[in-house]
Design an enzyme around this catalytic site. Sequence first.
Site, mmCIF file in Angstrom:
data_model
loop_
_atom_site.group_PDB
_atom_site.id
_atom_site.type_symbol
_atom_site.label_atom_id
_atom_site.label_comp_id
_atom_site.label_asym_id
_atom_site.label_seq_id
_atom_site.Cartn_x
_atom_site.Cartn_y
_atom_site.Cartn_z
ATOM 1 N N ASN A 122 0.858 -1.184 0.000
ATOM 2 C CA ASN A 122 0.000 0.000 0.000
ATOM 3 C C ASN A 122 0.895 1.236 0.000
ATOM 4 O O ASN A 122 1.493 1.574 1.009
ATOM 5 C CB ASN A 122 -0.902 -0.012 1.246
ATOM 6 C CG ASN A 122 -1.757 1.240 1.348
ATOM 7 O OD1 ASN A 122 -1.910 1.986 0.375
ATOM 8 N ND2 ASN A 122 -2.305 1.487 2.527
ATOM 9 N N LYS A 137 0.053 4.296 -0.240
ATOM 10 C CA LYS A 137 -0.580 5.475 0.361
ATOM 11 C C LYS A 137 -0.351 6.693 -0.549
ATOM 12 O O LYS A 137 -0.382 6.545 -1.777
ATOM 13 C CB LYS A 137 -0.073 5.679 1.791
ATOM 14 C CG LYS A 137 -0.260 4.423 2.649
ATOM 15 C CD LYS A 137 0.032 4.628 4.108
ATOM 16 C CE LYS A 137 -0.195 3.336 4.866
ATOM 17 N NZ LYS A 137 -0.029 3.494 6.321
ATOM 18 N N HIS A 169 -9.440 1.017 5.523
ATOM 19 C CA HIS A 169 -8.143 1.242 6.165
ATOM 20 C C HIS A 169 -8.317 2.202 7.341
ATOM 21 O O HIS A 169 -9.153 3.106 7.303
ATOM 22 C CB HIS A 169 -7.141 1.815 5.155
ATOM 23 C CG HIS A 169 -5.734 1.778 5.627
ATOM 24 N ND1 HIS A 169 -5.227 2.710 6.505
ATOM 25 C CD2 HIS A 169 -4.709 0.916 5.360
ATOM 26 C CE1 HIS A 169 -3.955 2.422 6.747
ATOM 27 N NE2 HIS A 169 -3.615 1.340 6.065
ATOM 28 N N GLU A 175 -6.735 4.665 8.282
ATOM 29 C CA GLU A 175 -6.589 6.084 7.946
ATOM 30 C C GLU A 175 -7.871 6.630 7.333
ATOM 31 O O GLU A 175 -8.215 7.810 7.548
ATOM 32 C CB GLU A 175 -5.396 6.257 7.002
ATOM 33 C CG GLU A 175 -4.072 5.984 7.704
ATOM 34 C CD GLU A 175 -2.938 5.646 6.773
ATOM 35 O OE1 GLU A 175 -1.838 5.370 7.277
ATOM 36 O OE2 GLU A 175 -3.145 5.637 5.533
ATOM 37 N N GLU A 183 -5.031 -5.134 10.777
ATOM 38 C CA GLU A 183 -4.048 -4.079 10.967
ATOM 39 C C GLU A 183 -4.288 -3.394 12.311
ATOM 40 O O GLU A 183 -5.081 -2.449 12.400
ATOM 41 C CB GLU A 183 -4.146 -3.045 9.839
ATOM 42 C CG GLU A 183 -3.693 -3.569 8.498
ATOM 43 C CD GLU A 183 -3.237 -2.439 7.591
ATOM 44 O OE1 GLU A 183 -2.090 -2.451 7.158
ATOM 45 O OE2 GLU A 183 -4.043 -1.527 7.342
ATOM 46 N N GLY A 190 2.929 2.026 11.332
ATOM 47 C CA GLY A 190 3.897 3.107 11.296
ATOM 48 C C GLY A 190 4.629 3.367 12.591
ATOM 49 O O GLY A 190 5.414 4.304 12.687
ATOM 50 N N SER A 233 3.737 -2.299 10.684
ATOM 51 C CA SER A 233 5.188 -2.358 10.901
ATOM 52 C C SER A 233 5.784 -3.684 10.438
ATOM 53 O O SER A 233 6.672 -4.248 11.070
ATOM 54 C CB SER A 233 5.522 -2.092 12.375
ATOM 55 O OG SER A 233 5.144 -0.778 12.753
#
Length: 262
Positions: free
Chosen positions: A12, A14, A104, A106, A174, A180, A220
């Site tokens: 991904n 992003k 996702h 985000e 996730e 991250g 990660s």
Amino acid sequence: MAVSRLPLIAGNWKMNLDHLQAVAFVQKLHWTLKDAKHEEDSVEVAVFPPFTDIRTVQTLLDADKIAFALGGQDLSTKDSGAYTGEISGAFLKQLDCRYVIIGHSERREYHAETDEVVAAKVEAALRHGLAPVICVGETAEDLEKHGAAAVPVAQLEVALDGVASDADVVVAYEPVWAIGSGQAATPQQAQDVCAKLREVVAAKLGAEAAERTRILYGGSVKSGNIAGFMREPDVDGALVGGASLVTDEFAAIIRYQKHVGV
């Protein structure tokens, strides 16, 4: 991991890489894997570029006969109309996308996407012949309050409402606290939640669907920890963020089987 499920390693991107950078990246990744004699039929590789890159990447994959699958990072619940800035699943399908990421963290956080919106997007993806990569996961607060599996299980139950038993779906666990952060879940933590998610698929779509559905881990992921995740019986691949933008690192993740037998 079940033999019948082909491992999926998905990158991904992003909001990174313009269309020219995308060409250079995909070419370099392909060359790296080719030089390392990567067995293309042992792992499926998918890339999820920004919308502005997809046509360029599609052309490159076709021209150079590169066996990467292509996906979108999101899609609209609508098929067409006065929805400025939205992207229809029909458009993605026309560009030979096989997959689309839905839900996702985000998107849930920055765009206030609810479980019901995610479910509508899953329906839209399937309507256009796209395989949704349904993202679920808990925040650090959720983890402390409810435990690891409760929130992702609840999210997936809603996302699969109304989905046919023969639908081609992918689930990506996730944990938001890992994305991250450099602090990945342990393989056992990932396995525990992925096993619960497979139970949800079985309850919603049936045992056969649960057996064939691939469940990915994301958060990660790097070359140093991917083999540990892939040893687990209910982890069928990875949805990779930052590491998917570094050619050698992403190639090493794809080639996890070289380092440890799975």
